[in-house]
Design an enzyme around this catalytic site. Structure first.
Site, PDB file in Angstrom:
ATOM      1  N   GLU A  57      36.143  55.275  32.684  1.00  7.67           N
ATOM      2  CA  GLU A  57      36.453  53.907  33.095  1.00  7.67           C
ATOM      3  C   GLU A  57      37.183  53.976  34.432  1.00  7.67           C
ATOM      4  O   GLU A  57      38.347  54.399  34.494  1.00  7.67           O
ATOM      5  CB  GLU A  57      37.344  53.252  32.041  1.00  7.67           C
ATOM      6  N   ASP A 132      37.329  46.951  43.993  1.00  9.77           N
ATOM      7  CA  ASP A 132      37.787  46.239  45.180  1.00  9.77           C
ATOM      8  C   ASP A 132      36.591  45.914  46.068  1.00  9.77           C
ATOM      9  O   ASP A 132      35.849  46.809  46.480  1.00  9.77           O
ATOM     10  CB  ASP A 132      38.785  47.115  45.938  1.00  9.77           C
ATOM     11  N   ASP A 168      32.330  40.149  40.882  1.00  7.72           N
ATOM     12  CA  ASP A 168      32.254  38.697  41.073  1.00  7.72           C
ATOM     13  C   ASP A 168      32.030  38.357  42.549  1.00  7.72           C
ATOM     14  O   ASP A 168      32.187  37.201  42.936  1.00  7.72           O
ATOM     15  CB  ASP A 168      33.524  38.017  40.549  1.00  7.72           C
ATOM     16  N   PHE A 202      41.319  38.658  34.691  1.00  9.73           N
ATOM     17  CA  PHE A 202      40.858  38.558  36.079  1.00  9.73           C
ATOM     18  C   PHE A 202      39.502  37.865  36.136  1.00  9.73           C
ATOM     19  O   PHE A 202      39.278  36.963  36.947  1.00  9.73           O
ATOM     20  CB  PHE A 202      40.768  39.960  36.696  1.00  9.73           C
ATOM     21  N   GLU A 203      38.583  38.279  35.275  1.00  8.68           N
ATOM     22  CA  GLU A 203      37.250  37.692  35.265  1.00  8.68           C
ATOM     23  C   GLU A 203      37.298  36.228  34.863  1.00  8.68           C
ATOM     24  O   GLU A 203      36.591  35.394  35.442  1.00  8.68           O
ATOM     25  CB  GLU A 203      36.352  38.469  34.309  1.00  8.68           C
TER      26      GLU A 203
END
Length: 222
Positions: A57, A132, A168, A202-203
Site C-alpha cells: 500500500e 500526489d 480524483d 479524503f475521497e
C-alpha cells in the site's frame, strides 16, 4: 525485466503536527510493527511471521483504508508505506487497537523500498490510492506514475499480480492510462470502484466537492 532508477522525489516532505497518541505509537510500535526506509533487503515471511500473499500500500495516509482492507482480508498481509508522521502514528495506533496481525508499516520513500528492499515477483498486489497529483505542469515529472516507476513496480509483482490505482484528478487519470496501457506486461483499464476499496475521508470530500474518482486495475501478464 530491466529496471532503471530515478532520483526525482514524488512526495512533499510534510511533517504536520504529531499528537501525543501518534508520537507514542511511532516510538513504541514502529520497532515492533514496522521499520524505517532505507534498510536491508526484506524477508516478507519473517516480517509477517507467516507465508501469505502480500499487498503493498503506497501512500497509506492516515491508514483508515488500509486497516479496513486488512481487517476484511485476513488471508493476505498488508505492507503500508507512508512518509507523513501523523499518518504513520495513526495507522500504527489503529492497527494495535484493532488487534490486526497482518499489517506492517514502513516509514519513508516507497520507491526506495521497492527498488532496494523488495525481491522480484514478491507481491500479490500494489495499491496506490490518490497519489500526489502535482498539478502544475512543471511538476508533472514528480508524479509517481511514470513509465520508469511502473516498470519497477511491475517487476515486484508476481505474474498475475494486480496494480490498483485511484485518483480524483482527471488529467492524472489520463496520464495513468497512457503509461499503463503502454506497458506490454500489463492488461487492464478503468473500472468501477470495487467494494474492497473503502471510501476514505479524503475521497468523500473530493466527491462532495464535485470531483470524479477514477479507479484503474491492471494485471501483470508475465
Amino acid at each position: 525485466m530491466a529496471v532503471h532508477q530515478t532520483k526525482i522525489t514524488t512526495f512533499y516532505p510534510r511533517r504536520g503536527r504529531v499528537s501525543g497518541r501518534h508520537e507514542d505509537a511511532l516510538e513504541r510500535l514502529l520497532p515492533r510493527l514496522g521499520f524505517r526506509i532505507p534498510g536491508p533487503a526484506l524477508d516478507l515471511t519473517a516480517l509477517f511471521g507467516r507465508q501469505a500473499p502480500v499487498v503493498l500500500e503506497i501512500g497509506s495516509g492516515m491508514g483508515d483504508a488500509t486497516v479496513a482492507m486488512a481487517a476484511a482480508d485476513p488471508g493476505r498481509d498488508y505492507l503500508a508505506v507512508e512518509v507523513f508522521p501523523p499518518g504513520l502514528g495513526n495507522l500504527l495506533a489503529t492497527v494495535e487497537e484493532a488487534g490486526l496481525g497482518n499489517v506492517r508499516v514502513a516509514a519513508g520513500d516507497a520507491l526506495e523500498l521497492v527498488r532496494h528492499m523488495l525481491p522480484a515477483d514478491s507481491l500479490d498486489a500494489v495499491h496506490i490510492y490518490f497519489p500526489d497529483p502535482w498539478p502544475k505542469a512543471r511538476h508533472h515529472k514528480r508524479r509517481l506514475i511514470q513509465r520508469v516507476n511502473v516498470t519497477l513496480l511491475v517487476s515486484r509483482l508476481r505474474p498475475g499480480g494486480v496494480l490498483h490505482l485511484a485518483t480524483d484528478w482527471a488529467h492524472y487519470a489520463e496520464q495513468m492510462l497512457e503509461v499503463l496501457n503502454a506497458d506490454p506486461t500489463l492488461s487492464g483499464g478503468v473500472i468501477e470502484r470495487p467494494l474492497s476499496r473503502p471510501v476514505t475521508k479524503f475521497e468523500a470530500r473530493a466527491l462532495a466537492a464535485g470531483s470524479s474518482v477514477t479507479d484503474l486495475v491492471y494485471t501483470r501478464l508475465s
